[in-house]
Design a protein around this motif. Structure first.
Motif, mmCIF file in Angstrom:
data_model
loop_
_atom_site.group_PDB
_atom_site.id
_atom_site.type_symbol
_atom_site.label_atom_id
_atom_site.label_comp_id
_atom_site.label_asym_id
_atom_site.label_seq_id
_atom_site.Cartn_x
_atom_site.Cartn_y
_atom_site.Cartn_z
ATOM 1 N N ASP A 76 -8.610 4.390 -0.961
ATOM 2 C CA ASP A 76 -7.610 5.254 -1.587
ATOM 3 C C ASP A 76 -8.123 5.601 -2.981
ATOM 4 O O ASP A 76 -7.874 4.879 -3.952
ATOM 5 C CB ASP A 76 -6.261 4.536 -1.652
ATOM 6 N N ARG B 40 1.456 4.805 -7.562
ATOM 7 C CA ARG B 40 1.049 5.317 -6.250
ATOM 8 C C ARG B 40 1.958 4.868 -5.124
ATOM 9 O O ARG B 40 2.040 5.512 -4.103
ATOM 10 C CB ARG B 40 -0.397 4.898 -5.946
ATOM 11 N N ALA C 167 -7.271 7.687 -5.061
ATOM 12 C CA ALA C 167 -6.251 7.941 -6.080
ATOM 13 C C ALA C 167 -5.870 6.671 -6.835
ATOM 14 O O ALA C 167 -5.272 6.721 -7.895
ATOM 15 C CB ALA C 167 -5.016 8.551 -5.446
ATOM 16 N N LYS C 168 -6.224 5.524 -6.255
ATOM 17 C CA LYS C 168 -5.888 4.249 -6.907
ATOM 18 C C LYS C 168 -7.010 3.734 -7.800
ATOM 19 O O LYS C 168 -6.838 2.746 -8.506
ATOM 20 C CB LYS C 168 -5.609 3.183 -5.842
#
Ligand code: SF4
Ligand code: SF4
Ligand code: SF4
Lengths: 724, 247
Positions: free
Chosen positions: B10, A223, B12-13
């Motif tokens: 977040d 990420r 996505a993490k």
């Protein structure tokens, strides 16, 4: 009367009515006083809910642990504590914990126990061990210890007692992978995930099977640094779902994939010729060898498109040396698992990533030293381990549990009749549980030291309660974590030991004392730590301050001007030693046995809540994973007339179990999956007993031909719907 | 500017390890089988193998300490209120009568009746830990630091930095009742179709909106509800909160 008391009174509602809106309005503005900080005492330790040893800070109040928090200074675990780490309290305060020494009364596995005092227990253990030694030679006693800082004392005990027969958990897990990388690089690497730009992960599930710092670094790399992740897995795991690419590879064909990647990199000259020339041995042989393994060939085997394989090879090479085939950890999968992992190691060799950022790193200097001793000599002893020479390249200090078990059952080449087990549970972790029961039944006397009545303890003669990781004094331990650290940790007791529990060291020391071996345990753990840290004297103090000591050792370029510990003194793409031993010097692909019609390949895998068999009886974790299910593809389920949630029977040539089906597209049609650790026999594991299915009851006990590592993916099962 | 404590996430993490959920349960003595925070999985078909769309698959959440908290409107005793100084939505346990009005009033299902205390319960950002200088348990323990907590009005705080840095792409969970949650997701939060509709007893809403004079009268009828629910609490009824709120 305070407002609080006022509203506590049972008449509060009526009182409110009288006050009406004015009172309600007043209440809206009311403030609960800011809660005071708890009177916590913070103490450092390291988690022991799995093998990672994440740094923690225990918050203790009046001698009771209230919470376990991550130690932010602990770089190996990147300042985190996972669900299991948080559930450490539930392990320590588990009502099912062993509380005092227990002696078996009834038949093995019948569950009839008698409480006995410690003195009697130690006398008995020492006496039985003496008897075994006299009757069967010192090697007639087997010692097994799990991954624990006190396990080394079991090893020491076995050695001074005179037995070569020591097994760990490792041969049920990772020795074939270690073998493969050791025989390629001269040591077992640590992947520098954090700095990698491209990672292919096969046979590992790093976002569910947490390994620190890799699991955490992988997310940061993806990420924040744009690292690409390609996952090959017959299951759509969480790792697969978070990947950039995922392929449900046909189980057992990873080697074909890797050899095809090598084929492309070599065929298209995508490697760094100078690096290959200087650092590796055997590129010519490898070039010749992989000619046959085209992407087209691999596509047929793996079920992954040839173009994808070729593209991935090119992308890996383009990102090299900051790219890697992730080495993985649990490599206990097939009978050629060492050769499978050799193929992984070879591709990494072609990428030139050894000892460089984003690649595979050598172990760093930690600074801890061993504490040597001279073991006595026993003339009457056997020449070697009972499992010696049955596979060509076993790890001496780990042994092979499965080969040992077969040898014990066959008295081949000599009888073993005593067994001492600490913090490992082969009954719950080794395939073919019935054989482990048979092995138990063969023994004259089995002593188990553990904190819980595991299935292994359940079949023992003498069960001794040990201290949990938060109650005992541990020796120092050195940890590696790729770029994160080379560090030293220790554990001090956070609370007084509960019940009558004692540390394994104290138990070993007491038994040794009764057997004239006292001189080998003539020290305290504090003295032992001093000796371990003799070259880094500041470490103990730093650990008191930060909970961890870092060695400022070099990370990259350790091998500049250094020779590799292999025959060619280089990275061995072609393994000369294997050639000498009659093993394949280059991995030769053999397709996995075809799944028989109407059967499935049973695969296993980890989950962030499960550490083998040791966390399924944890009251907190049980709330997350109350039982296991059988993953079954919808197409397969349809043809078998099985619906989601149906009770099914899973049977193999060695056993059968029942559990609920979980019909899911997350698994291939030819494969089924279940979690381990359930359906324990021990009724003193109240949450896991009789709950779900035991995978060990069903798994057959094949093993890797090179190391004797269990091969857990070679069992075919039949699945049928149970009619209620 | 006043403080606004918030979580910036977040998604996505998030690796769905549930460390945050376990940490919360221990830190706050949340009873067996009950939860103050969660990870919602994206309900999706298993994709076609190959390149995957990289969108968040796991969505961490908890009480969002909303700007317009409908739970505050639903609370008859004022036990639930929005702290003016910190922006937190607080439950004053001493005042909570466990009536359960607030439970369906939260469009995100963040509230439950604690089986042991029999009072309303939800995420409170671990005030005891904060008083000890520690972050909330879930934030502290998170391996990937997907959850970040702090005063978003303080540009120096971790949450404030993340909030500002991603100002243009911050999103909130949408719900049929928009309570303006103070839980911000960096980019796509993952699937958001679970946000529901606040069910607030009409009497409570009316009371809050009416002129003071009428408020008194409505208040009395509201208190009828209160009395009824208070009795439920005392006899330990397990009645579903949906029924509780229909009065
Ligand atoms: S990964 Fe989890 S269980 Fe393992 S040591 Fe770390 S916190 Fe403990
Ligand atoms: S999330 Fe629900 S409980 Fe939390 S403040 Fe908003 S409305 Fe109230
Ligand atoms: S601890 Fe962090 S990564 Fe794990 S589930 Fe919670 S938010 Fe996700």
């Amino acid at each position: 009367m305070s407002r609080r008391d006022f509203f506590r009174a049972s008449g509060l509602v009526a009182a409110g009515a009288v006050g009406g809106p004015a009172l309600l309005g007043g209440l809206t503005k009311a403030r609960a006083a800011t809660p005071a900080a708890p009177a916590w005492e913070s103490k450092f330790s390291a988690c022991d809910m799995c093998f990672n040893k994440c740094g923690l800070i225990a918050q203790v109040e009046d001698g009771v642990i209230k919470k376990l928090d991550p130690n932010p200074k602990f770089l190996k675990s990147r300042g985190m504590l996972c669900a299991r780490g948080n559930a450490g309290l539930a392990q320590v305060y588990d009502p099912d914990r062993l509380k005092h020494p227990l002696l078996r009364k009834g038949e093995r596995g019948e569950g009839k126990w008698q409480r006995i005092p410690w003195d009697e227990a130690i006398d008995m253990a020492a006496q039985k061990m003496e008897e075994t030694r006299k009757k069967y030679t010192p090697c007639g006693h087997l010692f097994s210890a799990g991954s624990d800082l006190h396990s080394q004392f079991v090893g020491r005990f076995a050695e001074v007692y005179g037995s070569f027969n020591v097994t760990s958990h490792e041969s049920l897990c990772l020795v074939s992978g270690n073998r493969a990388f050791l025989d390629t690089y001269g040591e077992v690497p640590f992947p520098d995930v954090l700095n990698s730009k491209y990672i292919v992960m096969a046979g590992a599930n790093r976002f569910e099977a947490l390994v620190t710092p890799d699991s955490i670094d992988l997310m940061t790399a993806m990420r924040e640094h744009g690292c690409k992740l390609v996952t090959l897995d017959p299951r759509y795991t969480k790792t697969a779902s978070l990947s950039d690419e995922w392929y449900p590879i046909k189980p057992g064909t990873d080697m074909a994939f890797m050899l095809a990647v090598a084929h492309v990199i070599i065929g298209e000259k995508l490697y760094d010729p100078q690096w290959i020339e200087e650092k590796t041995y055997g590129i010519e042989q490898l070039t010749e060898h992989v000619r046959q393994y085209t992407p087209g060939f691999a596509a047929e085997e793996c079920g992954i498109p040839a173009e994808a394989i070729a593209r991935i090879a090119r992308e890996l090479a383009a990102a090299a040396p900051a790219s890697m085939i992730y080495p993985g950890r649990r490599t206990s999968d097939y009978e050629d698992s060492t050769q499978i992992r050799r193929a992984f190691a070879i591709v990494n060799g072609l990428l030139g990533n050894w000892d460089r950022p984003g690649g595979l790193l050598a172990a760093r200097a930690v600074g801890l030293k061993g504490v040597p001793y001279d073991a006595p000599w026993y003339d009457e002893n056997q020449e070697d381990r009972i499992d010696a020479d049955k596979v060509p390249m076993m790890f001496e200090h780990e042994g092979s549990f499965l080969v040992t078990r077969d040898s014990v059952l066959a008295d081949d080449p000599y009888p073993v009749r005593g067994w001492f087990i600490y913090k490992t549970n082969p009954m719950g972790t080794a395939p073919n549980r019935r054989k482990t029961i048979e092995m138990m039944n063969k023994m004259d006397f089995v002593t188990v030291v553990d904190i819980a009545m595991s299935d292994t303890a359940w079949y023992a003669d003498l069960v001794l309660p040990s201290q949990s990781y938060l109650e005992r004094l541990d020796p120092c331990s050195g940890l590696q974590g790729s770029v994160a650290c080379a560090c030293v940790v220790k554990r001090d007791p956070i609370i007084d030991p509960l019940y009558e529990s004692r540390s394994c060291f104290d138990i070993m020391k007491d038994i040794a004392g009764r057997m004239d071996l006292g001189e080998y345990f003539d020290f305290t753990i504090e003295e032992f730590r001093k000796k371990q840290t003799r070259e880094i004297p500041e470490a103990l103090e730093v650990m008191d301050r930060d909970g961890v000591y870092y060695n400022p050792s070099k990370v990259y370029g350790i091998y500049e001007g250094r020779i590799y510990k292999t025959l060619s003194k280089k990275i061995e793409l072609y393994n000369q030693r294997y050639e000498q031993m009659g093993l394949d010097p280059l991995p030769i692909y053999t397709p996995p046995t075809k799944v028989p019609k109407n059967q499935f390949r049973l695969v296993l895998g980890r989950n962030a809540m499960i550490t083998q068999s040791s966390t399924t009886n944890n009251a907190l974790l049980h709330q997350f994973i109350p039982s296991n299910t059988l993953w079954l593809n919808p197409d397969a389920a349809l043809s078998l007339g099985i619906k989601d949630g149906d009770l099914v029977e899973v049977s193999s040539s060695v056993g059968r179990q029942e559990l609920r089906a979980e019909v899911t597209k997350k698994i291939r049609k030819d494969t089924v999956f279940m979690l381990s650790g359930f359906n324990t026999l021990s009724t003193m594991q109240s949450l896991s007993h009789g709950n779900g299915a035991s995978i060990n009851e069903v798994l057959e006990d094949d093993y890797d031909a090179v190391t004797g590592n269990a091969s857990m993916h070679t069992t075919f099962v039949t699945v049928t719907r149970k009619v209620a | 500017m006043a403080q606004q404590l918030a979580m910036v996430i977040d998604a996505a993490k998030c690796i769905d390890c549930k460390g945050c959920v376990a940490a919360c349960k221990v830190a706050n003595d949340v009873p067996t089988g009950q939860w103050r925070n969660w990870i919602k999985p994206t309900v999706e078909e298993v994709p076609i193998p190959g390149l995957l769309k990289s969108k968040p698959k796991f969505q961490p959440g908890a009480c969002m300490h909303c700007e317009n908290p409908t739970c505050v409107d639903a609370c008859p005793t004022g036990a639930t209120y929005k702290d003016k100084e910190t922006g937190e939505v607080v439950i004053n346990n001493a005042l909570c009568i466990g009536c359960g009005n607030c439970i369906p009033s939260c469009p995100y299902d963040a509230r439950f009746r604690n089986e042991v205390t029999r009072k309303a319960d939800k995420c409170n950002y671990c005030p005891e830990r904060r008083a000890a200088g520690l972050p909330p348990a879930c934030v502290d323990t998170c391996p990937t630091k997907a959850r970040v907590f702090g005063d978003i009005n303080d540009p120096e705080s971790a949450a404030g930095i993340l909030y500002r840095k991603n100002k243009d792409r911050l999103t909130r969970i949408s719900a049929r009742t928009d309570t303006k949650p103070n839980m911000f997701y960096v980019g796509d939060p993952g699937h958001g179709d679970w946000g529901g509709e606040a069910v607030v007893p009409a009497s409570m809403v009316a009371m809050k909106q009416s002129a003071p004079l009428i408020k008194g009268i409505v208040g009395l009828s509201g208190l009828g509800v209160l009395a009824m629910l208070g009795r439920q609490l005392l006899v330990g009824s397990d009645a579903e909160h949906k029924e509780d709120s229909d009065a």
